[in-house]
Scaffold this motif. Structure first.
Motif, PDB file in Angstrom:
ATOM      1  N   CYS A 258       0.826  -1.207   0.000  1.00 30.81           N
ATOM      2  CA  CYS A 258       0.000   0.000   0.000  1.00 30.81           C
ATOM      3  C   CYS A 258       0.863   1.260   0.000  1.00 30.81           C
ATOM      4  O   CYS A 258       0.492   2.283  -0.566  1.00 30.81           O
TER       5      CYS A 258
ATOM      6  N   LEU B 141      -2.482   6.749  -3.964  1.00 29.56           N
ATOM      7  CA  LEU B 141      -3.888   7.010  -4.257  1.00 29.56           C
ATOM      8  C   LEU B 141      -4.800   6.103  -3.445  1.00 29.56           C
ATOM      9  O   LEU B 141      -5.920   6.480  -3.104  1.00 29.56           O
ATOM     10  N   ILE B 142      -4.331   4.924  -3.120  1.00 27.06           N
ATOM     11  CA  ILE B 142      -5.099   4.016  -2.276  1.00 27.06           C
ATOM     12  C   ILE B 142      -4.753   4.251  -0.809  1.00 27.06           C
ATOM     13  O   ILE B 142      -5.630   4.361   0.036  1.00 27.06           O
TER      14      ILE B 142
ATOM     15  N   ASP C  97      -6.427   7.351   0.773  1.00 26.36           N
ATOM     16  CA  ASP C  97      -7.885   7.445   0.704  1.00 26.36           C
ATOM     17  C   ASP C  97      -8.455   6.298   1.547  1.00 26.36           C
ATOM     18  O   ASP C  97      -8.411   5.137   1.134  1.00 26.36           O
TER      19      ASP C  97
ATOM     20  N   ALA D 293     -11.380   5.160   2.338  1.00 29.35           N
ATOM     21  CA  ALA D 293     -12.416   4.307   1.749  1.00 29.35           C
ATOM     22  C   ALA D 293     -11.816   3.393   0.679  1.00 29.35           C
ATOM     23  O   ALA D 293     -12.120   2.193   0.624  1.00 29.35           O
ATOM     24  N   GLU D 294     -10.973   3.938  -0.160  1.00 27.47           N
ATOM     25  CA  GLU D 294     -10.349   3.156  -1.233  1.00 27.47           C
ATOM     26  C   GLU D 294      -9.440   2.072  -0.652  1.00 27.47           C
ATOM     27  O   GLU D 294      -9.400   0.945  -1.152  1.00 27.47           O
ATOM     28  N   LYS D 295      -8.728   2.395   0.413  1.00 25.55           N
ATOM     29  CA  LYS D 295      -7.849   1.422   1.063  1.00 25.55           C
ATOM     30  C   LYS D 295      -8.663   0.240   1.591  1.00 25.55           C
ATOM     31  O   LYS D 295      -8.292  -0.916   1.417  1.00 25.55           O
TER      32      LYS D 295
ATOM     33  N   ILE E  24     -11.715  -0.728   0.570  1.00 24.37           N
ATOM     34  CA  ILE E  24     -12.336  -1.452  -0.550  1.00 24.37           C
ATOM     35  C   ILE E  24     -11.314  -2.353  -1.248  1.00 24.37           C
ATOM     36  O   ILE E  24     -11.603  -3.514  -1.560  1.00 24.37           O
ATOM     37  N   HIS E  25     -10.125  -1.815  -1.492  1.00 20.45           N
ATOM     38  CA  HIS E  25      -9.098  -2.605  -2.174  1.00 20.45           C
ATOM     39  C   HIS E  25      -8.697  -3.818  -1.322  1.00 20.45           C
ATOM     40  O   HIS E  25      -8.488  -4.911  -1.851  1.00 20.45           O
TER      41      HIS E  25
ATOM     42  N   ASP F 103     -11.470  -6.397  -1.557  1.00 19.80           N
ATOM     43  CA  ASP F 103     -11.445  -7.069  -2.862  1.00 19.80           C
ATOM     44  C   ASP F 103     -10.390  -8.169  -2.919  1.00 19.80           C
ATOM     45  O   ASP F 103     -10.547  -9.143  -3.654  1.00 19.80           O
TER      46      ASP F 103
ATOM     47  N   TYR G 212     -10.686   0.708   7.672  1.00 23.12           N
ATOM     48  CA  TYR G 212      -9.678  -0.304   7.343  1.00 23.12           C
ATOM     49  C   TYR G 212      -9.320  -1.158   8.559  1.00 23.12           C
ATOM     50  O   TYR G 212      -9.274  -2.387   8.467  1.00 23.12           O
TER      51      TYR G 212
END
Length: 178
Positions: free
Chosen positions: A111, A116-117, A120, A122-124, A126-127, A130, A148
């Motif tokens: 990470c 960008l992940i 952020d 929320a993005e961290k 979600i990734h 996934d 997270y």
């Protein structure tokens, strides 16, 4: 909290770790750029010292910033192609057969290379979700995680029953014929 010498290495994570350890000390000591650079140069040994002797000819130590020093250092020990490869590996990281603890370690390390992940929240989250194994992801999502750290905690919690089931199935198998 003693800074370590840096003799040079072919392992980019060792080089990155050395810079990060220095930066932790520098933050604690609230050091100016010039002092950071002098300290880092003092700690270079062997191949790293030779590298710096060559690089030093092309820079002005009076105007060199810490970011400039790191750029020169990374050009040798943590090159752009290595960082690019690590970004690609991170973007395709999946838990697969890894334990949650190992996946979290690889995720957190990777990470770092994709701001960008990483920057952020929320993005961290979600990734990370996934990349989890589907059975664990399902259980984590059912708990409606909020951030997270919550996702990571719930992933550890979701993994244990799966381990218990696998252990129980293994225990119930008949012994192989002699």
């Amino acid at each position: 909290m003693y800074p370590k010498d840096f003799p040079g290495t072919t392992d980019p994570f060792v080089a990155e770790g050395w810079i990060r350890s220095l930066e932790a000390i520098f933050r604690y000591m609230n050091m100016a750029d010039a002092d950071k650079i002098h300290c880092a140069i003092f700690l270079l040994r062997d191949d790293a010292s030779l590298l710096w002797e060559g690089a030093e000819r092309g820079v002005n130590l009076n105007t060199l910033t810490w970011e400039d020093f790191k750029r020169i250092f990374y050009e040798k020990y943590f090159t752009a192609d290595v960082r690019s490869r690590l970004k690609r590996e991170f973007m395709s990281l999946r838990q697969g057969d890894m334990a949650v603890a190992e996946f979290v370690k690889k995720y957190d390390r990777g990470c770092h290379f994709v701001p960008l992940i990483a920057n952020d929240v929320a993005e961290k989250m979600i990734h990370f979700l996934d990349g989890l194994r589907p059975a664990i992801r399902r259980d984590v999502l059912l708990a409606d995680p909020t951030d997270y750290n919550d996702v990571v905690t719930r992933a550890y919690q979701a993994e244990q029953p799966l381990k218990d089931i696998a252990w129980e199935m293994q225990r119930k198998r008949p012994p192989p014929p002699q």
